[in-house]
Design a protein around this motif. Sequence first.
Motif, PDB file in Angstrom:
ATOM      1  N   TYR A   1       0.838  -1.198   0.000  1.00 21.07           N
ATOM      2  CA  TYR A   1       0.000   0.000   0.000  1.00 21.07           C
ATOM      3  C   TYR A   1       0.873   1.247   0.000  1.00 21.07           C
ATOM      4  N   LEU A   2       0.584   2.160  -0.934  1.00 22.53           N
ATOM      5  CA  LEU A   2       1.337   3.405  -1.054  1.00 22.53           C
ATOM      6  C   LEU A   2       0.399   4.615  -0.982  1.00 22.53           C
ATOM      7  N   ASP A   3       0.814   5.627  -0.236  1.00 23.60           N
ATOM      8  CA  ASP A   3       0.128   6.920  -0.197  1.00 23.60           C
ATOM      9  C   ASP A   3       1.051   7.977  -0.784  1.00 23.60           C
ATOM     10  N   THR A   4       0.455   9.073  -1.268  1.00 23.93           N
ATOM     11  CA  THR A   4       1.270  10.197  -1.701  1.00 23.93           C
ATOM     12  C   THR A   4       1.766  10.937  -0.469  1.00 23.93           C
ATOM     13  N   ARG A   5       2.628  11.881  -0.669  1.00 24.97           N
ATOM     14  CA  ARG A   5       3.109  12.707   0.442  1.00 24.97           C
ATOM     15  C   ARG A   5       2.258  13.961   0.610  1.00 24.97           C
ATOM     16  N   GLN A   6       1.258  14.105  -0.240  1.00 26.98           N
ATOM     17  CA  GLN A   6       0.337  15.229  -0.133  1.00 26.98           C
ATOM     18  C   GLN A   6      -0.802  14.879   0.812  1.00 26.98           C
ATOM     19  N   VAL A   7      -1.295  15.880   1.519  1.00 23.43           N
ATOM     20  CA  VAL A   7      -2.390  15.686   2.461  1.00 23.43           C
ATOM     21  C   VAL A   7      -3.659  16.290   1.874  1.00 23.43           C
ATOM     22  N   ASN A   8      -4.753  15.544   1.973  1.00 28.54           N
ATOM     23  CA  ASN A   8      -6.046  16.034   1.535  1.00 28.54           C
ATOM     24  C   ASN A   8      -6.473  17.175   2.445  1.00 28.54           C
ATOM     25  N   LYS A   9      -6.819  18.309   1.875  1.00 26.83           N
ATOM     26  CA  LYS A   9      -7.164  19.483   2.674  1.00 26.83           C
ATOM     27  C   LYS A   9      -8.453  19.296   3.465  1.00 26.83           C
ATOM     28  N   ARG A  10      -9.366  18.484   2.959  1.00 28.95           N
ATOM     29  CA  ARG A  10     -10.651  18.283   3.642  1.00 28.95           C
ATOM     30  C   ARG A  10     -10.547  17.378   4.867  1.00 28.95           C
ATOM     31  N   ASN A  11      -9.920  16.219   4.702  1.00 25.92           N
ATOM     32  CA  ASN A  11      -9.902  15.262   5.818  1.00 25.92           C
ATOM     33  C   ASN A  11      -8.545  15.142   6.502  1.00 25.92           C
ATOM     34  N   LYS A  12      -7.553  15.916   6.034  1.00 25.66           N
ATOM     35  CA  LYS A  12      -6.218  15.963   6.658  1.00 25.66           C
ATOM     36  C   LYS A  12      -5.496  14.621   6.651  1.00 25.66           C
ATOM     37  N   LYS A  13      -5.819  13.753   5.675  1.00 24.73           N
ATOM     38  CA  LYS A  13      -5.178  12.444   5.549  1.00 24.73           C
ATOM     39  C   LYS A  13      -4.376  12.398   4.253  1.00 24.73           C
ATOM     40  N   PRO A  14      -3.344  11.559   4.203  1.00 16.46           N
ATOM     41  CA  PRO A  14      -2.573  11.419   2.966  1.00 16.46           C
ATOM     42  C   PRO A  14      -3.466  10.932   1.822  1.00 16.46           C
ATOM     43  N   ILE A  15      -3.135  11.365   0.615  1.00 14.16           N
ATOM     44  CA  ILE A  15      -3.896  10.966  -0.560  1.00 14.16           C
ATOM     45  C   ILE A  15      -3.414   9.586  -1.021  1.00 14.16           C
ATOM     46  N   PHE A  16      -4.355   8.693  -1.239  1.00  9.91           N
ATOM     47  CA  PHE A  16      -4.077   7.337  -1.685  1.00  9.91           C
ATOM     48  C   PHE A  16      -3.432   7.362  -3.066  1.00  9.91           C
ATOM     49  N   PHE A  17      -2.402   6.524  -3.254  1.00  8.50           N
ATOM     50  CA  PHE A  17      -1.799   6.370  -4.581  1.00  8.50           C
ATOM     51  C   PHE A  17      -2.166   5.025  -5.189  1.00  8.50           C
ATOM     52  N   GLY A  18      -1.843   3.944  -4.484  1.00  4.68           N
ATOM     53  CA  GLY A  18      -2.121   2.626  -5.049  1.00  4.68           C
ATOM     54  C   GLY A  18      -1.874   1.516  -4.054  1.00  4.68           C
ATOM     55  N   ALA A  19      -2.468   0.361  -4.348  1.00  2.00           N
ATOM     56  CA  ALA A  19      -2.303  -0.798  -3.480  1.00  2.00           C
ATOM     57  C   ALA A  19      -2.480  -2.071  -4.291  1.00  2.00           C
TER      58      ALA A  19
END
Length: 69
Positions: A33-51
């Motif tokens: 599982y990989l996430d981006t290093r960017q954070v979603n402004k709405r929910n303050k969680k990392p943006i999903f990249f792929g899994a």
Amino acid sequence: MLEFQKIFDELKDIIKEYEIFLDLKSDTLDNYYLDTRQVNKRNKKPIFFGAVQIKKTRKRASVATQFST
């Protein structure tokens, strides 16, 4: 099950090349599982990249990715 592991490994190899640009959240025999290093402004969680996952209940290997433009 061996066939699913082979498919999982092949799919993992495809997205693994992006790991250096992303945050690795999980790397086990049945879950990558990989996430981006960017954070979603709405929910303050990392943006999903792929899994890539093997789900034992459904016995399938799948890859999910999300690309932002």
